[in-house]
Design an enzyme around this catalytic site. Sequence first.
Site, PDB file in Angstrom:
ATOM      1  N   ASP A  38      -0.858  -0.014  11.951  1.00 21.31           N
ATOM      2  CA  ASP A  38      -1.427   0.998  12.836  1.00 21.31           C
ATOM      3  C   ASP A  38      -2.898   0.701  13.094  1.00 21.31           C
ATOM      4  OD1 ASP A  38       0.959   2.451  12.965  1.00 21.31           O
ATOM      5  OD2 ASP A  38       0.474   3.566  11.135  1.00 21.31           O
ATOM      6  N   TYR A  66      -0.203  -2.561  -0.517  1.00 23.29           N
ATOM      7  CA  TYR A  66      -1.218  -1.776   0.194  1.00 23.29           C
ATOM      8  C   TYR A  66      -2.150  -1.079  -0.795  1.00 23.29           C
ATOM      9  CZ  TYR A  66       1.922  -1.921   4.300  1.00 23.29           C
ATOM     10  OH  TYR A  66       2.724  -2.312   5.342  1.00 23.29           O
ATOM     11  N   ASP A  80      -1.911  10.788   9.932  1.00 26.16           N
ATOM     12  CA  ASP A  80      -3.100  10.037   9.521  1.00 26.16           C
ATOM     13  C   ASP A  80      -4.345  10.644  10.163  1.00 26.16           C
ATOM     14  OD1 ASP A  80      -3.244   9.136  12.166  1.00 26.16           O
ATOM     15  OD2 ASP A  80      -2.403   7.172  11.722  1.00 26.16           O
ATOM     16  N   ARG A 172       2.098   6.312   5.905  1.00 23.47           N
ATOM     17  CA  ARG A 172       1.720   7.634   6.428  1.00 23.47           C
ATOM     18  C   ARG A 172       2.718   8.699   5.989  1.00 23.47           C
ATOM     19  NH1 ARG A 172       1.872   7.484  12.473  1.00 23.47           N
ATOM     20  NH2 ARG A 172       2.942   5.482  12.309  1.00 23.47           N
TER      21      ARG A 172
END
Length: 309
Positions: A38, A66, A80, A172
């Site tokens: 994203d 991540y 987000d 997310r």
Amino acid sequence: MNGVLIIDKPKGWTSHDVVARVRKVLIIKKAGHGGTLDPLATGVLPVYLNEGTKLVPFNLEGTKDYLATMKLGQETDTLDADGKVVGEKQGVSCTRKEIEEVLERFRGPIRQTPPLFSAIKQGGLPLYKRARAGQTPSLLERETMIHTLILKDVSLPLVTLEVTCGRGTYIRSLCADLGRALGCGAHLVELRRYRSGKFHLDQALSMEDFTRLAEQERVKERILPLKDGVEFAGFITVEERTAEMIRQGRPLRLNDLPEGDWGWLQKGRRVGLLHGPDNLLAIAESMVQEGMGLPKDLPVLRILRVFHN
């Protein structure tokens, strides 16, 4: 110019923006990325060049690492920080122990609903386009895998997590689900991917470094060859006669291979077929059952993809 270029995607860029920039600077016709990030996210984005685009389907199953920071007490429509706040709770007071207890419920296989603002297509149209048009399509849960979920830091309202997950996981959605489980809501505010399959952040070029190397005509130094773009159980170097069979997509028998010990060929293993030094000609899949004898005329390799390097 065939292979894989690892880019450290900057914040605010879409994955498509990065691919478009690489294609323009290198003046190539074909380029694509593996594993969308994203705009808010940064980190490892593999960009596949020319014949390298054929590698994309073989890298989709890899796990990803991540570092994610979420903000407790607020929910947004996009899940987000780029979205609109749609729910808020003042005075969040979760303890580290409470957060740890909730995290335990999200390790292993979990059910997850993808975000409405995502690139998943429904009826041929990405969900984010339907959302921007005011539509509210139904979203189906799907199973994903959270291999590791580690609490790195708690500085309320911010919580930082280290996540290793399987294909199709939306960080997310994970943060939003964790917020609901804690009873306060949450959304993702920062995300950095430091591994995608076999590709790591220490292999990645920033966009600034990419541009600088392009100006110096040195980008090729950082392009991974096709043979290094996929995980292989092993490699087999073939001669021209066999190479021609491979180009025709014909399965290979044992007597088509050079003399050697092929005991490592087991059903389902991915094999790289080389023609010349480090030149990946094809990706094949072993068809040999474990414990099975190997008559010379037995087909042992099925050709999956051929490269014109």
